[in-house]
Design a protein around this motif. Structure first.
Motif, mmCIF file in Angstrom:
data_model
loop_
_atom_site.group_PDB
_atom_site.id
_atom_site.type_symbol
_atom_site.label_atom_id
_atom_site.label_comp_id
_atom_site.label_asym_id
_atom_site.label_seq_id
_atom_site.Cartn_x
_atom_site.Cartn_y
_atom_site.Cartn_z
ATOM 1 N N ILE A 1 -8.105 30.725 52.303
ATOM 2 C CA ILE A 1 -7.973 29.661 53.315
ATOM 3 C C ILE A 1 -7.072 28.537 52.783
ATOM 4 O O ILE A 1 -6.218 28.022 53.509
ATOM 5 C CB ILE A 1 -9.374 29.164 53.750
ATOM 6 N N GLY A 2 -7.228 28.224 51.510
ATOM 7 C CA GLY A 2 -6.341 27.219 50.899
ATOM 8 C C GLY A 2 -4.880 27.650 51.000
ATOM 9 O O GLY A 2 -4.007 26.862 51.400
ATOM 10 N N SER A 3 -4.618 28.913 50.679
ATOM 11 C CA SER A 3 -3.226 29.415 50.745
ATOM 12 C C SER A 3 -2.692 29.387 52.168
ATOM 13 O O SER A 3 -1.525 29.057 52.399
ATOM 14 C CB SER A 3 -3.123 30.860 50.243
ATOM 15 N N ALA A 4 -3.556 29.742 53.117
ATOM 16 C CA ALA A 4 -3.112 29.761 54.522
ATOM 17 C C ALA A 4 -2.750 28.343 54.967
ATOM 18 O O ALA A 4 -1.782 28.144 55.710
ATOM 19 C CB ALA A 4 -4.216 30.343 55.406
ATOM 20 N N ILE A 5 -3.513 27.353 54.497
ATOM 21 C CA ILE A 5 -3.198 25.962 54.866
ATOM 22 C C ILE A 5 -1.873 25.553 54.212
ATOM 23 O O ILE A 5 -1.033 24.904 54.837
ATOM 24 C CB ILE A 5 -4.349 25.004 54.477
ATOM 25 N N ARG A 6 -1.669 25.978 52.978
ATOM 26 C CA ARG A 6 -0.389 25.665 52.327
ATOM 27 C C ARG A 6 0.772 26.238 53.143
ATOM 28 O O ARG A 6 1.786 25.564 53.376
ATOM 29 C CB ARG A 6 -0.346 26.220 50.904
ATOM 30 N N ASP A 7 0.629 27.488 53.610
ATOM 31 C CA ASP A 7 1.691 28.114 54.405
ATOM 32 C C ASP A 7 1.929 27.329 55.700
ATOM 33 O O ASP A 7 3.072 27.094 56.098
ATOM 34 C CB ASP A 7 1.346 29.567 54.728
#
Ligand code: ADP
Ligand code: MG
Length: 380
Positions: free
Chosen positions: A349-355
């Motif tokens: 979820i953290g990575s998806a927010i970064r994207d």
């Protein structure tokens, strides 16, 4: 070399002796209960595993010698001539000794070497962490018997009166009183507290804390305006604080304008949600807390109007990627979100927010999985 070794080595080099001990105090995140503290309401923070460490020892002169290892800076101040308003990082440390002495406690000259892994200025209370670590050190070194809530109040006094930052008691109370695996429910009027069991792993939950790195602007003015509106509303309603509203609809009907009604609705419903979160946790039903987080976010966005595009995008993306609940945490206009995630999903979820941030042209966020941890104490 681990952090404790580095800190000890640094102390020996600078002070020419071994520290008499090492004390710690954590940063914190507020699970729920936002902008309720100054309305005599309820908050529910927990302490983080990120924490400040202070190596300390007596001196036999009249100095406080402070070193910030993370900044490679040393500041010396005369203990018997401390003046509020000095500024800089050293004020948070000296302020604690000043507040103790102002309250009549016997505090002598001392060496303090500080390091911390609480991110600075992200709303995770790196300031309370360093204050409360110094408080723990001073109480042990000088044999002061001060109850935990009083320690928190004195650390708050350091920040309010010595540093000059008008903050509530939440940060220092959380950093001092929390226990591992628990949150801390606090009644900001009576200062009564209750431990809130948060057995996240057993219940399949991971809490993501993500710093949106939004540059704060106009925060102080907005905060002051919200606070003043709440005070005006309480005066119109003839109550001491918005915490005393018992019938929301009746109260809203007596308020003159829509903006004020929205602010009051946030505070009153947020207090209800915070109490509901306590009840759910005590009953062992952590799953129910997720929807309270969502309601809290909507209330901050629509009624209190303190969210910003980065924050809303982070919350929306977290939910779209499988978080069960998410909200902004902290005073608003930027800072961090927390997301209630099924175990094993927080990193994704953290990575998806970064994207999503990259696509939107926002700064890169940073994030970690939060572990409810122990409040201030002695490490060794
Ligand atoms: P927050 O408490 O949300 O992190 P604040 O503005 O209240 O933000 O406090 C941040 C300040 O605390 C920093 O500007 C610095 O003066 C001080 N501080 C925090 N951590 C450290 C550290 N590791 N070393 C020196 N000073 C620190
Ligand atoms: Mg702070």
């Amino acid at each position: 070399m681990d952090t404790v070794e580095k800190l000890t080595t640094c102390y020996r080099k600078l002070m020419g002796s071994v520290p008499e001990g090492i004390w710690f105090a954590p940063g914190r995140v507020n699970l729920i209960g936002e902008h309720t503290d100054y309305n005599d309401g309820f908050v529910l923070p927990f302490a983080l595993e990120q924490r400040a460490l202070v190596a300390a020892g007596h001196r036999d002169d009249d100095l406080i010698v402070m070193h910030a290892m993370d900044l490679s800076e040393t500041v010396e101040l005369p203990l018997s001539n401390l003046n509020p308003g000095g500024g800089g990082w050293a004020a948070y440390l000296a302020g604690v000794l000043w507040a103790l002495r102002e309250a009549g406690h016997q505090v002598g000259a001392v060496n303090l070497v500080l390091t911390s892994d609480v991110p600075l200025g992200a709303g995770l209370s790196s300031s309370a962490a360093i204050e409360c670590a110094v408080m723990a050190a001073a109480c042990d070194l000088f044999g002061l018997e001060i109850a935990p809530m009083e320690r928190a109040r004195l650390a708050q006094r350091a920040e309010n009166a010595y540093v000059g930052a008008p903050t509530g008691l939440l940060d220092q109370a959380a950093s001092t009183l929390c226990h591992a695996g628990h949150g801390l429910f606090m009644d900001c009027r009576t200062l009564e507290t209750a431990e809130v069991p948060l057995p996240l792993r057993e219940q399949g939950v991971e809490i993501l804390v993500l710093d949106t790195r939004t540059p704060h602007s106009h925060v102080d003015g907005e905060y002051g305006e919200r606070r003043a509106t709440c005070e005006q509303a309480a005066a119109i309603l003839g109550i001491r604080a918005l915490r005393d509203v018992t019938n929301l609809d009746a109260a809203l009907a007596r308020l003159p304008d829509e903006r004020m009604r929205k602010r009051v609705r946030h505070v009153v419903t947020e207090n209800d949600r915070t109490r509901a979160a306590l009840e759910l946790a005590v009953k062992g039903n952590l799953a129910g807390i997720a929807s309270l987080l969502n309601e809290s976010h909507a209330s901050m966005r629509d009624d209190y109007e303190i969210t910003v595009p980065t924050i809303d995008l982070a919350v929306e993306t977290a939910l779209a990627q499988g978080a069960l609940g998410a909200r902004m945490t902290g005073g608003g206009f930027g800072g961090c979100i927390i997301a209630w995630c099924p175990t094993g999903r927080a990193e994704h979820i953290g990575s998806a927010i970064r994207d999503a941030f990259e696509k939107a042209g926002f700064l890169d966020p940073s994030w970690f999985t939060a572990v409810p941890s122990e409040g201030a104490g002695r490490l060794k």
